[in-house]
Design an enzyme around this catalytic site. Structure first.
Site, PDB file in Angstrom:
ATOM      1  N   THR A 188      45.983  27.514  39.986  1.00 48.48           N
ATOM      2  CA  THR A 188      46.911  28.008  41.011  1.00 48.48           C
ATOM      3  C   THR A 188      46.163  28.301  42.305  1.00 48.48           C
ATOM      4  O   THR A 188      46.664  29.015  43.166  1.00 48.48           O
ATOM      5  CB  THR A 188      47.618  29.290  40.530  1.00 48.48           C
ATOM      6  OG1 THR A 188      46.630  30.254  40.154  1.00 48.48           O
ATOM      7  CG2 THR A 188      48.540  29.014  39.355  1.00 48.48           C
ATOM      8  N   SER A 189      44.976  27.749  42.449  1.00 48.07           N
ATOM      9  CA  SER A 189      44.125  28.065  43.601  1.00 48.07           C
ATOM     10  C   SER A 189      44.166  26.964  44.653  1.00 48.07           C
ATOM     11  O   SER A 189      44.955  27.026  45.598  1.00 48.07           O
ATOM     12  CB  SER A 189      42.696  28.321  43.127  1.00 48.07           C
ATOM     13  OG  SER A 189      41.895  28.789  44.183  1.00 48.07           O
ATOM     14  N   ARG A 190      43.321  25.943  44.524  1.00 51.04           N
ATOM     15  CA  ARG A 190      43.317  24.811  45.439  1.00 51.04           C
ATOM     16  C   ARG A 190      43.187  23.529  44.631  1.00 51.04           C
ATOM     17  O   ARG A 190      42.436  23.461  43.658  1.00 51.04           O
ATOM     18  CB  ARG A 190      42.174  24.914  46.455  1.00 51.04           C
ATOM     19  CG  ARG A 190      42.391  25.964  47.543  1.00 51.04           C
ATOM     20  CD  ARG A 190      43.544  25.569  48.469  1.00 51.04           C
ATOM     21  NE  ARG A 190      43.757  26.514  49.563  1.00 51.04           N
ATOM     22  CZ  ARG A 190      44.610  27.521  49.523  1.00 51.04           C
ATOM     23  NH1 ARG A 190      45.307  27.741  48.400  1.00 51.04           N
ATOM     24  NH2 ARG A 190      44.778  28.308  50.556  1.00 51.04           N
TER      25      ARG A 190
ATOM     26  N   GLU B   8      48.259  17.116  47.781  1.00 49.84           N
ATOM     27  CA  GLU B   8      49.589  17.719  47.907  1.00 49.84           C
ATOM     28  C   GLU B   8      50.124  17.717  49.331  1.00 49.84           C
ATOM     29  O   GLU B   8      51.335  17.804  49.545  1.00 49.84           O
ATOM     30  CB  GLU B   8      49.575  19.153  47.385  1.00 49.84           C
ATOM     31  CG  GLU B   8      48.798  20.133  48.246  1.00 49.84           C
ATOM     32  CD  GLU B   8      48.900  21.564  47.726  1.00 49.84           C
ATOM     33  OE1 GLU B   8      49.400  22.409  48.462  1.00 49.84           O
ATOM     34  OE2 GLU B   8      48.478  21.821  46.580  1.00 49.84           O
TER      35      GLU B   8
ATOM     36  N   ASP C  99      31.956  34.977  38.181  1.00 47.04           N
ATOM     37  CA  ASP C  99      32.045  35.173  39.630  1.00 47.04           C
ATOM     38  C   ASP C  99      30.646  35.532  40.121  1.00 47.04           C
ATOM     39  O   ASP C  99      29.858  36.145  39.399  1.00 47.04           O
ATOM     40  CB  ASP C  99      33.031  36.297  39.967  1.00 47.04           C
ATOM     41  CG  ASP C  99      33.462  36.287  41.428  1.00 47.04           C
ATOM     42  OD1 ASP C  99      34.635  35.969  41.696  1.00 47.04           O
ATOM     43  OD2 ASP C  99      32.630  36.597  42.305  1.00 47.04           O
TER      44      ASP C  99
ATOM     45  N   ILE D  93      43.201  37.979  43.277  1.00 51.27           N
ATOM     46  CA  ILE D  93      44.127  37.261  42.399  1.00 51.27           C
ATOM     47  C   ILE D  93      43.548  37.155  40.993  1.00 51.27           C
ATOM     48  O   ILE D  93      44.230  37.411  40.001  1.00 51.27           O
ATOM     49  CB  ILE D  93      44.455  35.870  42.966  1.00 51.27           C
ATOM     50  CG1 ILE D  93      45.201  35.994  44.303  1.00 51.27           C
ATOM     51  CG2 ILE D  93      45.280  35.061  41.968  1.00 51.27           C
ATOM     52  CD1 ILE D  93      45.375  34.681  45.040  1.00 51.27           C
TER      53      ILE D  93
ATOM     54  N   ASP E 238      49.696  24.317  39.943  1.00 54.32           N
ATOM     55  CA  ASP E 238      50.571  24.685  41.060  1.00 54.32           C
ATOM     56  C   ASP E 238      50.064  24.087  42.362  1.00 54.32           C
ATOM     57  O   ASP E 238      50.686  24.244  43.403  1.00 54.32           O
ATOM     58  CB  ASP E 238      50.663  26.214  41.178  1.00 54.32           C
ATOM     59  CG  ASP E 238      51.686  26.657  42.205  1.00 54.32           C
ATOM     60  OD1 ASP E 238      52.838  26.155  42.154  1.00 54.32           O
ATOM     61  OD2 ASP E 238      51.354  27.494  43.076  1.00 54.32           O
TER      62      ASP E 238
ATOM     63  N   HIS F 221      53.253  24.356  44.530  1.00 58.85           N
ATOM     64  CA  HIS F 221      52.562  25.393  45.309  1.00 58.85           C
ATOM     65  C   HIS F 221      53.493  26.580  45.574  1.00 58.85           C
ATOM     66  O   HIS F 221      53.640  27.035  46.708  1.00 58.85           O
ATOM     67  CB  HIS F 221      52.027  24.833  46.633  1.00 58.85           C
ATOM     68  CG  HIS F 221      50.815  25.574  47.131  1.00 58.85           C
ATOM     69  ND1 HIS F 221      49.716  24.925  47.645  1.00 58.85           N
ATOM     70  CD2 HIS F 221      50.535  26.893  47.204  1.00 58.85           C
ATOM     71  CE1 HIS F 221      48.812  25.832  48.018  1.00 58.85           C
ATOM     72  NE2 HIS F 221      49.293  27.022  47.757  1.00 58.85           N
TER      73      HIS F 221
ATOM     74  N   CYS G  86      39.226  30.651  42.165  1.00 64.01           N
ATOM     75  CA  CYS G  86      38.115  30.660  43.119  1.00 64.01           C
ATOM     76  C   CYS G  86      38.487  29.868  44.375  1.00 64.01           C
ATOM     77  O   CYS G  86      39.383  29.026  44.351  1.00 64.01           O
ATOM     78  CB  CYS G  86      36.867  30.060  42.473  1.00 64.01           C
ATOM     79  SG  CYS G  86      37.131  28.450  41.694  1.00 64.01           S
ATOM     80  N   PRO G  87      37.804  30.129  45.485  1.00 63.09           N
ATOM     81  CA  PRO G  87      38.081  29.369  46.709  1.00 63.09           C
ATOM     82  C   PRO G  87      37.545  27.947  46.594  1.00 63.09           C
ATOM     83  O   PRO G  87      36.696  27.651  45.735  1.00 63.09           O
ATOM     84  CB  PRO G  87      37.334  30.159  47.790  1.00 63.09           C
ATOM     85  CG  PRO G  87      36.222  30.839  47.049  1.00 63.09           C
ATOM     86  CD  PRO G  87      36.783  31.171  45.694  1.00 63.09           C
TER      87      PRO G  87
END
Length: 329
Positions: A232-234, A263, A174, A155, A258, A295, A205-206
């Site tokens: 837009t990840s977590r 959430e 990264d 992504i 997002d 989301h 990133c995770p």
């Protein structure tokens, strides 16, 4: 194989059913999330399919094993909501969808950037009311701006390529740099330097122990005044209250989300006739320079089809080598 599908909306059912038809899979669809409160629904099922906000903790996994469940098929790339160690200990296989449509989420991140910058969300309502004044809608050219991308997996890489197309200078962070992105003109630098130089920072990133609340009061102090933050990840990558504090003092000039840390209590549901019991979230929505979506970054036709196809394939071929790269535990 009998599968209990949790967090299943009508669009999930339509796409999953279309790929599961004429296979050995028998799917039963539940709109409720998998949790301790709903664990009784898995009786007599061989596998469960879950989404981003299902709570698959160690206790849930233990009860899944007791009920005879041997496989968990996630319909998402992230797996921070699953206790993988517990699953491995119980002998339950866990699969995910690592590559459902990277461009879907990347393009949504760009949509948030464009909305915040050109204030289309505000302009839309003005024009509907017959107000064509431009005061307060001033934006800036993306060309020439410095964009920081934290996390350059599938992504993040797609996001970087798009921003290069806008003529931006793209900085990346990264643990595993991509030579392909370097060849395209992206530059990998230390995270602290990315904070200092970026006009826009997008998170791809995770979520893990090292990235939890990555955006906080300390990291924000290192950024430019008026920085744009996109997530837009977590949700838990951003400390929501400290982001609000930085909105008040102008350190954050634009915030596009997002995802949100809490959430699971509100997203994917129609809450329009309810009082949302989250004062931090409600306060965030009052800022004119904040845009929140529910989301939906992944929510494209292409992504839904790929998620369904991969989920069905994981369930059908979970003992074969061709699904090995999707197995987490």
């Amino acid at each position: 194989m009998k599968i209990a599908v949790f967090s299943c909306k009508p669009y999930d059912k339509r796409t999953l059913a279309s790929y599961a038809d004429n296979t050995a899979l028998s799917m039963t669809y539940f709109e409720s999330r998998l949790s301790m409160e709903t664990i009784s629904l898995v009786k007599d099922f061989d596998a469960v399919s879950c989404f981003v906000n299902d709570d698959v903790n160690a206790e849930v996994i233990h009860l899944l094993k007791q009920q005879g469940v041997h496989t968990i098929a996630l319909r998402c790339a992230g797996f921070n909501n699953v206790d993988l160690d517990a699953a491995k200990a119980e002998g339950i296989k866990v699969f995910h969808v690592p590559d459902y449509s990277p461009t879907s989420v990347a393009e949504h991140a760009v949509a948030l950037i464009m909305t915040l910058n050109r204030k289309t969300h505000r302009a839309y309502h003005r024009v509907k009311e017959g107000n064509f004044a431009l005061e307060g809608l001033l934006g800036f050219n993306l060309e020439g701006k410095t964009v920081g991308c934290i996390g350059t997996g599938r992504i993040g890489a797609a996001f970087c390529r798009i921003m290069k197309g806008f003529g931006c200078h793209v900085l990346c962070y990264d643990l595993y740099p991509s030579q392909a992105l370097i060849d395209q003109g992206c530059q990998y630098i230390p995270l602290e330097e990315l904070y200092q130089k970026s006009d826009i920072i997008s998170l791809h990133c995770p979520l893990n122990t090292s990235t939890h609340h990555l955006i906080n009061k300390d990291s924000l102090k290192k950024m430019k005044d008026g920085v744009m933050i996109i997530n837009t990840s977590r949700g838990a990558l951003v400390h929501a209250q400290e982001a609000i504090d930085s909105l008040y003092n102008g350190k954050i000039g634009y915030l596009g989300l997002d995802v949100y840390e809490q959430e699971n209590k509100i997203f994917f549901e129609d809450m329009s006739s309810h009082i949302i019991q989250d004062s931090v979230f409600q306060l965030m929505l009052t800022f004119p320079n904040v845009v929140v979506t529910g989301h939906q970054g992944y929510f494209t036709i292409e992504a839904l089809n790929h998620i369904a196809a991969t989920t069905v394939d994981n369930l059908l071929h979970h003992q074969h080598e061709d699904s090995g790269s999707r197995q987490l535990a």
